[in-house]
Design a protein around this motif. Structure first.
Motif, PDB file in Angstrom:
ATOM      1  N   LYS A 158       0.822  -1.212   0.000  1.00  0.00           N
ATOM      2  CA  LYS A 158       0.000   0.000   0.000  1.00  0.00           C
ATOM      3  C   LYS A 158       0.860   1.268   0.000  1.00  0.00           C
ATOM      4  CE  LYS A 158      -4.057  -0.395   0.775  1.00  0.00           C
ATOM      5  NZ  LYS A 158      -5.192  -0.525  -0.174  1.00  0.00           N
ATOM      6  N   ASP A 159       2.009   1.197   0.673  1.00  0.00           N
ATOM      7  CA  ASP A 159       2.858   2.381   0.788  1.00  0.00           C
ATOM      8  C   ASP A 159       4.312   1.950   0.969  1.00  0.00           C
ATOM      9  OD1 ASP A 159       3.362   5.087   0.834  1.00  0.00           O
ATOM     10  OD2 ASP A 159       1.908   5.517   2.411  1.00  0.00           O
ATOM     11  N   PHE A 160       5.208   2.608   0.282  1.00  0.00           N
ATOM     12  CA  PHE A 160       6.648   2.393   0.429  1.00  0.00           C
ATOM     13  C   PHE A 160       7.305   3.660  -0.087  1.00  0.00           C
ATOM     14  CE2 PHE A 160      10.911   0.983  -0.544  1.00  0.00           C
ATOM     15  CZ  PHE A 160      11.176  -0.052   0.344  1.00  0.00           C
ATOM     16  N   ALA A 161       7.377   4.675   0.781  1.00  0.00           N
ATOM     17  CA  ALA A 161       7.832   5.980   0.302  1.00  0.00           C
ATOM     18  C   ALA A 161       8.384   6.824   1.444  1.00  0.00           C
ATOM     19  CB  ALA A 161       6.683   6.730  -0.371  1.00  0.00           C
ATOM     20  N   THR A 162       9.184   7.801   1.052  1.00  0.00           N
ATOM     21  CA  THR A 162       9.700   8.797   1.990  1.00  0.00           C
ATOM     22  C   THR A 162       9.289  10.173   1.509  1.00  0.00           C
ATOM     23  OG1 THR A 162      11.596   7.449   2.633  1.00  0.00           O
ATOM     24  CG2 THR A 162      11.780   9.820   3.006  1.00  0.00           C
ATOM     25  N   ASN A 163       8.619  10.923   2.382  1.00  0.00           N
ATOM     26  CA  ASN A 163       8.262  12.303   2.085  1.00  0.00           C
ATOM     27  C   ASN A 163       9.441  13.202   2.467  1.00  0.00           C
ATOM     28  OD1 ASN A 163       6.459  14.501   1.395  1.00  0.00           O
ATOM     29  ND2 ASN A 163       6.387  14.931   3.585  1.00  0.00           N
ATOM     30  N   VAL A 164       9.906  14.009   1.519  1.00  0.00           N
ATOM     31  CA  VAL A 164      11.085  14.861   1.734  1.00  0.00           C
ATOM     32  C   VAL A 164      10.643  16.317   1.834  1.00  0.00           C
ATOM     33  CG1 VAL A 164      13.338  15.553   0.828  1.00  0.00           C
ATOM     34  CG2 VAL A 164      12.477  13.239   0.378  1.00  0.00           C
ATOM     35  N   GLU A 165      10.942  16.941   2.968  1.00  0.00           N
ATOM     36  CA  GLU A 165      10.683  18.373   3.141  1.00  0.00           C
ATOM     37  C   GLU A 165      12.029  19.085   3.221  1.00  0.00           C
ATOM     38  OE1 GLU A 165       8.183  19.174   6.521  1.00  0.00           O
ATOM     39  OE2 GLU A 165       6.870  17.468   6.081  1.00  0.00           O
ATOM     40  N   GLN A 166      12.287  19.978   2.259  1.00  0.00           N
ATOM     41  CA  GLN A 166      13.554  20.712   2.224  1.00  0.00           C
ATOM     42  C   GLN A 166      13.296  22.168   2.601  1.00  0.00           C
ATOM     43  OE1 GLN A 166      16.319  18.928   1.572  1.00  0.00           O
ATOM     44  NE2 GLN A 166      16.293  18.036  -0.470  1.00  0.00           N
ATOM     45  N   GLY A 167      14.019  22.639   3.608  1.00  0.00           N
ATOM     46  CA  GLY A 167      13.961  24.052   3.968  1.00  0.00           C
ATOM     47  C   GLY A 167      15.277  24.718   3.603  1.00  0.00           C
ATOM     48  N   ASN A 168      15.413  25.986   3.952  1.00  0.00           N
ATOM     49  CA  ASN A 168      16.670  26.679   3.665  1.00  0.00           C
ATOM     50  C   ASN A 168      17.803  26.160   4.535  1.00  0.00           C
ATOM     51  OD1 ASN A 168      15.545  28.306   1.718  1.00  0.00           O
ATOM     52  ND2 ASN A 168      14.957  29.895   3.183  1.00  0.00           N
ATOM     53  N   LEU A 169      17.489  25.805   5.776  1.00  0.00           N
ATOM     54  CA  LEU A 169      18.541  25.404   6.713  1.00  0.00           C
ATOM     55  C   LEU A 169      18.383  23.969   7.221  1.00  0.00           C
ATOM     56  CD1 LEU A 169      18.745  28.675   8.833  1.00  0.00           C
ATOM     57  CD2 LEU A 169      20.311  27.916   7.040  1.00  0.00           C
ATOM     58  N   ARG A 170      17.193  23.384   7.048  1.00  0.00           N
ATOM     59  CA  ARG A 170      16.981  22.029   7.590  1.00  0.00           C
ATOM     60  C   ARG A 170      16.140  21.199   6.624  1.00  0.00           C
ATOM     61  NH1 ARG A 170      18.675  21.073  12.399  1.00  0.00           N
ATOM     62  NH2 ARG A 170      17.389  19.223  12.703  1.00  0.00           N
ATOM     63  N   TYR A 171      16.249  19.881   6.770  1.00  0.00           N
ATOM     64  CA  TYR A 171      15.398  18.960   6.013  1.00  0.00           C
ATOM     65  C   TYR A 171      14.690  18.037   6.991  1.00  0.00           C
ATOM     66  CZ  TYR A 171      18.777  15.184   6.853  1.00  0.00           C
ATOM     67  OH  TYR A 171      19.580  14.247   7.453  1.00  0.00           O
ATOM     68  N   ALA A 218      20.545  19.176   9.194  1.00  0.00           N
ATOM     69  CA  ALA A 218      20.889  20.495   8.668  1.00  0.00           C
ATOM     70  C   ALA A 218      20.969  20.484   7.143  1.00  0.00           C
ATOM     71  CB  ALA A 218      22.222  20.947   9.261  1.00  0.00           C
ATOM     72  N   PHE A 219      20.636  21.609   6.566  1.00  0.00           N
ATOM     73  CA  PHE A 219      20.719  21.851   5.118  1.00  0.00           C
ATOM     74  C   PHE A 219      19.788  20.918   4.343  1.00  0.00           C
ATOM     75  CE2 PHE A 219      24.864  23.138   6.955  1.00  0.00           C
ATOM     76  CZ  PHE A 219      24.675  24.495   6.841  1.00  0.00           C
ATOM     77  N   ASN A 220      20.257  20.342   3.236  1.00  0.00           N
ATOM     78  CA  ASN A 220      19.370  19.567   2.365  1.00  0.00           C
ATOM     79  C   ASN A 220      19.648  18.078   2.451  1.00  0.00           C
ATOM     80  OD1 ASN A 220      18.052  21.833   1.351  1.00  0.00           O
ATOM     81  ND2 ASN A 220      19.604  22.145  -0.236  1.00  0.00           N
ATOM     82  N   ALA A 221      18.595  17.287   2.331  1.00  0.00           N
ATOM     83  CA  ALA A 221      18.736  15.827   2.305  1.00  0.00           C
ATOM     84  C   ALA A 221      19.193  15.389   0.925  1.00  0.00           C
ATOM     85  CB  ALA A 221      17.410  15.166   2.642  1.00  0.00           C
ATOM     86  N   ASP A 222      19.917  14.283   0.887  1.00  0.00           N
ATOM     87  CA  ASP A 222      20.368  13.710  -0.369  1.00  0.00           C
ATOM     88  C   ASP A 222      20.047  12.221  -0.362  1.00  0.00           C
ATOM     89  OD1 ASP A 222      21.564  13.642  -2.883  1.00  0.00           O
ATOM     90  OD2 ASP A 222      23.215  14.945  -2.237  1.00  0.00           O
ATOM     91  N   ASN A 223      20.483  11.520  -1.396  1.00  0.00           N
ATOM     92  CA  ASN A 223      20.174  10.092  -1.509  1.00  0.00           C
ATOM     93  C   ASN A 223      20.605   9.294  -0.278  1.00  0.00           C
ATOM     94  OD1 ASN A 223      19.456  10.937  -4.062  1.00  0.00           O
ATOM     95  ND2 ASN A 223      20.396   9.201  -5.104  1.00  0.00           N
ATOM     96  N   ASP A 224      21.786   9.631   0.276  1.00  0.00           N
ATOM     97  CA  ASP A 224      22.309   8.866   1.413  1.00  0.00           C
ATOM     98  C   ASP A 224      21.383   8.951   2.622  1.00  0.00           C
ATOM     99  OD1 ASP A 224      24.472   8.118  -0.087  1.00  0.00           O
ATOM    100  OD2 ASP A 224      25.848   9.589   0.777  1.00  0.00           O
ATOM    101  N   GLU A 225      20.875  10.150   2.908  1.00  0.00           N
ATOM    102  CA  GLU A 225      19.976  10.311   4.057  1.00  0.00           C
ATOM    103  C   GLU A 225      18.654   9.575   3.824  1.00  0.00           C
ATOM    104  OE1 GLU A 225      21.549  12.947   2.657  1.00  0.00           O
ATOM    105  OE2 GLU A 225      22.962  13.490   4.247  1.00  0.00           O
ATOM    106  N   ILE A 226      18.147   9.668   2.587  1.00  0.00           N
ATOM    107  CA  ILE A 226      16.888   8.989   2.258  1.00  0.00           C
ATOM    108  C   ILE A 226      17.075   7.480   2.325  1.00  0.00           C
ATOM    109  CG2 ILE A 226      15.145   8.640   0.458  1.00  0.00           C
ATOM    110  CD1 ILE A 226      15.828  11.549  -0.468  1.00  0.00           C
ATOM    111  N   GLN A 227      18.211   6.987   1.816  1.00  0.00           N
ATOM    112  CA  GLN A 227      18.530   5.552   1.885  1.00  0.00           C
ATOM    113  C   GLN A 227      18.563   5.089   3.337  1.00  0.00           C
ATOM    114  OE1 GLN A 227      20.156   3.143  -0.909  1.00  0.00           O
ATOM    115  NE2 GLN A 227      19.087   1.941   0.624  1.00  0.00           N
ATOM    116  N   LYS A 228      19.159   5.899   4.212  1.00  0.00           N
ATOM    117  CA  LYS A 228      19.303   5.517   5.623  1.00  0.00           C
ATOM    118  C   LYS A 228      17.939   5.363   6.294  1.00  0.00           C
ATOM    119  CE  LYS A 228      21.487   7.047   9.943  1.00  0.00           C
ATOM    120  NZ  LYS A 228      20.299   7.320  10.770  1.00  0.00           N
ATOM    121  N   VAL A 229      17.086   6.384   6.189  1.00  0.00           N
ATOM    122  CA  VAL A 229      15.805   6.342   6.901  1.00  0.00           C
ATOM    123  C   VAL A 229      14.861   5.314   6.277  1.00  0.00           C
ATOM    124  CG1 VAL A 229      14.672   8.238   5.637  1.00  0.00           C
ATOM    125  CG2 VAL A 229      14.055   7.798   8.015  1.00  0.00           C
TER     126      VAL A 229
END
Length: 199
Positions: free
Chosen positions: A116-129, A161-172
């Protein structure tokens, strides 16, 4: 001597260019790789039921995450695809509990894993993700004497801090995947339902 030096210099430059090109290719990968862990312990019980396992991807979209990088939208997919992942997980789960895996025409129980679900929602801000991963499955058992279904779901979050990338998404996403796989491996109700509705 000068020719040898030139050849060595050209070889080094070619190697550096190739390494740079390959690094660029790797950086552009839009696939996150997942490897299902093996069940930690085998039940070593010879069950009488032969089980046919099928997966059904009921997600609204195929991508598992998307985010904007350098003004471009990056869409990420799972490798192998989520249907293959959970096909492998469920088959490993049932084999570890003593069941035999068969085809549709020679099985006396069917197990369907609906994703039903297999996803990560990514919220990018100026200083945090902030990342919010969610996995939800429905597992259906069908036998001659009845049927059973069970829901599995898990969530994981991460911020930084800052922006998420593939590595952070892979980890979570990897942590959420490991959680739900362990929940499936520890579950006893699916095996009990297979026995109840086939015997």
């Amino acid at each position: 001597m000068n020719v040898t030096k030139k050849i060595k210099a050209l070889s080094a430059m070619s190697f550096a260019a190739a390494a740079f090109f390959l690094a660029g290719c790797q950086a552009q990968s839009n696939s996150l790789t997942f490897t299902p862990p093996a069940p930690s312990a085998s039940m070593n019980v010879n069950q009488s039921a032969v089980v046919y396992v099928m997966t059904r991807d009921a997600r609204a979209q195929q991508e598992i995450a998307s985010y904007v990088k350098n003004g471009e939208l990056v869409r990420l997919n799972a490798s192998p695809n989520v249907s293959q992942l959970f096909q492998q997980v469920m088959q490993q789960n049932l084999v570890s509990k003593g069941f035999r895996i068969g085809q549709a025409n020679n099985s006396n129980a069917g197990v369907t894993v609906e994703i039903k679900d297999f996803a990560t929602n990514v919220e990018q801000g100026n200083l945090r993700y902030k990342l919010n991963s969610k996995i939800q499955l429905n597992v259906y058992v069908q036998g001659a004497k009845g049927h059973f279904n069970k829901d599995f779901h898990t969530t994981r979050s991460q911020s930084g801090a800052f922006n998420a990338d593939n590595d952070e998404i892979q980890k979570v996403m990897g942590e959420a995947f490991k959680d739900i796989v362990n929940n499936i491996y520890q579950d006893q109700e699916i095996g009990q339902a297979i026995n109840q509705y086939t015997n």
